[in-house]
Design a protein around this motif. Sequence first.
Motif, PDB file in Angstrom:
ATOM      1  N   THR A  68     -20.011  10.889 -49.684  1.00  0.00           N
ATOM      2  CA  THR A  68     -21.113  10.073 -49.162  1.00  0.00           C
ATOM      3  C   THR A  68     -21.291  10.309 -47.671  1.00  0.00           C
ATOM      4  OG1 THR A  68     -20.639   8.411 -50.854  1.00  0.00           O
ATOM      5  CG2 THR A  68     -22.001   7.717 -49.005  1.00  0.00           C
ATOM      6  N   THR A  69     -20.198  10.381 -46.944  1.00  0.00           N
ATOM      7  CA  THR A  69     -20.251  10.639 -45.510  1.00  0.00           C
ATOM      8  C   THR A  69     -20.817  12.024 -45.215  1.00  0.00           C
ATOM      9  OG1 THR A  69     -18.338   9.211 -45.184  1.00  0.00           O
ATOM     10  CG2 THR A  69     -18.869  10.726 -43.404  1.00  0.00           C
ATOM     11  N   LEU A  70     -20.384  13.025 -45.968  1.00  0.00           N
ATOM     12  CA  LEU A  70     -20.895  14.379 -45.753  1.00  0.00           C
ATOM     13  C   LEU A  70     -22.391  14.476 -46.041  1.00  0.00           C
ATOM     14  CD1 LEU A  70     -17.962  16.519 -47.191  1.00  0.00           C
ATOM     15  CD2 LEU A  70     -18.615  16.197 -44.793  1.00  0.00           C
ATOM     16  N   ILE A  71     -22.860  13.790 -47.066  1.00  0.00           N
ATOM     17  CA  ILE A  71     -24.301  13.776 -47.358  1.00  0.00           C
ATOM     18  C   ILE A  71     -25.054  13.108 -46.209  1.00  0.00           C
ATOM     19  CG2 ILE A  71     -26.063  12.776 -48.863  1.00  0.00           C
ATOM     20  CD1 ILE A  71     -24.147  13.312 -51.216  1.00  0.00           C
ATOM     21  N   GLY A  72     -24.511  12.018 -45.686  1.00  0.00           N
ATOM     22  CA  GLY A  72     -25.146  11.354 -44.549  1.00  0.00           C
ATOM     23  C   GLY A  72     -25.212  12.252 -43.322  1.00  0.00           C
ATOM     24  N   ILE A  73     -24.138  12.966 -43.063  1.00  0.00           N
ATOM     25  CA  ILE A  73     -24.113  13.895 -41.928  1.00  0.00           C
ATOM     26  C   ILE A  73     -25.124  15.018 -42.136  1.00  0.00           C
ATOM     27  CG2 ILE A  73     -22.689  15.638 -40.763  1.00  0.00           C
ATOM     28  CD1 ILE A  73     -20.294  13.717 -41.235  1.00  0.00           C
ATOM     29  N   ALA A  74     -25.196  15.545 -43.363  1.00  0.00           N
ATOM     30  CA  ALA A  74     -26.142  16.627 -43.654  1.00  0.00           C
ATOM     31  C   ALA A  74     -27.588  16.152 -43.489  1.00  0.00           C
ATOM     32  CB  ALA A  74     -25.921  17.147 -45.072  1.00  0.00           C
ATOM     33  N   LEU A  75     -27.886  14.951 -43.951  1.00  0.00           N
ATOM     34  CA  LEU A  75     -29.255  14.427 -43.812  1.00  0.00           C
ATOM     35  C   LEU A  75     -29.604  14.179 -42.345  1.00  0.00           C
ATOM     36  CD1 LEU A  75     -29.439  12.023 -46.883  1.00  0.00           C
ATOM     37  CD2 LEU A  75     -30.619  14.207 -46.575  1.00  0.00           C
ATOM     38  N   CYS A  76     -28.651  13.681 -41.569  1.00  0.00           N
ATOM     39  CA  CYS A  76     -28.895  13.487 -40.132  1.00  0.00           C
ATOM     40  C   CYS A  76     -29.115  14.826 -39.439  1.00  0.00           C
ATOM     41  CB  CYS A  76     -27.728  12.747 -39.485  1.00  0.00           C
ATOM     42  SG  CYS A  76     -27.636  11.017 -39.934  1.00  0.00           S
ATOM     43  N   GLY A  77     -28.337  15.833 -39.815  1.00  0.00           N
ATOM     44  CA  GLY A  77     -28.518  17.168 -39.248  1.00  0.00           C
ATOM     45  C   GLY A  77     -29.878  17.754 -39.600  1.00  0.00           C
ATOM     46  N   ALA A  78     -30.289  17.575 -40.858  1.00  0.00           N
ATOM     47  CA  ALA A  78     -31.602  18.079 -41.276  1.00  0.00           C
ATOM     48  C   ALA A  78     -32.723  17.376 -40.506  1.00  0.00           C
ATOM     49  CB  ALA A  78     -31.787  17.882 -42.778  1.00  0.00           C
ATOM     50  N   ALA A  79     -32.599  16.069 -40.317  1.00  0.00           N
ATOM     51  CA  ALA A  79     -33.619  15.326 -39.561  1.00  0.00           C
ATOM     52  C   ALA A  79     -33.656  15.784 -38.104  1.00  0.00           C
ATOM     53  CB  ALA A  79     -33.344  13.833 -39.636  1.00  0.00           C
ATOM     54  N   THR A  80     -32.501  16.052 -37.524  1.00  0.00           N
ATOM     55  CA  THR A  80     -32.443  16.522 -36.140  1.00  0.00           C
ATOM     56  C   THR A  80     -33.088  17.901 -36.006  1.00  0.00           C
ATOM     57  OG1 THR A  80     -30.430  15.248 -35.766  1.00  0.00           O
ATOM     58  CG2 THR A  80     -30.891  17.044 -34.223  1.00  0.00           C
ATOM     59  N   ILE A  81     -32.806  18.786 -36.952  1.00  0.00           N
ATOM     60  CA  ILE A  81     -33.419  20.120 -36.922  1.00  0.00           C
ATOM     61  C   ILE A  81     -34.932  20.019 -37.091  1.00  0.00           C
ATOM     62  CG2 ILE A  81     -33.603  22.288 -38.221  1.00  0.00           C
ATOM     63  CD1 ILE A  81     -30.547  21.985 -38.740  1.00  0.00           C
ATOM     64  N   LEU A  82     -35.377  19.172 -38.007  1.00  0.00           N
ATOM     65  CA  LEU A  82     -36.813  18.976 -38.205  1.00  0.00           C
ATOM     66  C   LEU A  82     -37.477  18.457 -36.930  1.00  0.00           C
ATOM     67  CD1 LEU A  82     -39.148  19.031 -40.278  1.00  0.00           C
ATOM     68  CD2 LEU A  82     -38.586  16.657 -40.768  1.00  0.00           C
ATOM     69  N   PHE A  83     -36.844  17.505 -36.276  1.00  0.00           N
ATOM     70  CA  PHE A  83     -37.379  16.956 -35.034  1.00  0.00           C
ATOM     71  C   PHE A  83     -37.405  18.013 -33.932  1.00  0.00           C
ATOM     72  CE2 PHE A  83     -36.640  14.949 -30.889  1.00  0.00           C
ATOM     73  CZ  PHE A  83     -37.784  14.170 -30.809  1.00  0.00           C
TER      74      PHE A  83
END
Length: 90
Positions: A68-83
């Motif tokens: 669950t933590t790794l998925i959260g980190i991956a989603l935050c990373g994807a959002a940061t890259i998108l931004f």
Amino acid sequence: MPLLALAAIALDAAVQANQVLSQRVVYTLSSEARGRVNATYMTVVFLCGAVGSILGSLSFVDGGWWITTLIGIALCGAATILFATEKRGH
């Protein structure tokens, strides 16, 4: 436990601030577009929250806290890259 409570309060404050700032942008639009854009915005926010709840529950049941933590980190990373790669109009 006090640190966890402070983190929860900080997270809630950040979410509320994001909501207020996003609504501020919507309400600067013309009155004709405001209702449609606001409805679309709120629908997307609701759907993303629902999908996040489902994903969090399923990942915790199937993989535990670390998945669950790794998925959260991956989603935050994807959002940061998108931004970071978003084209900005000047």
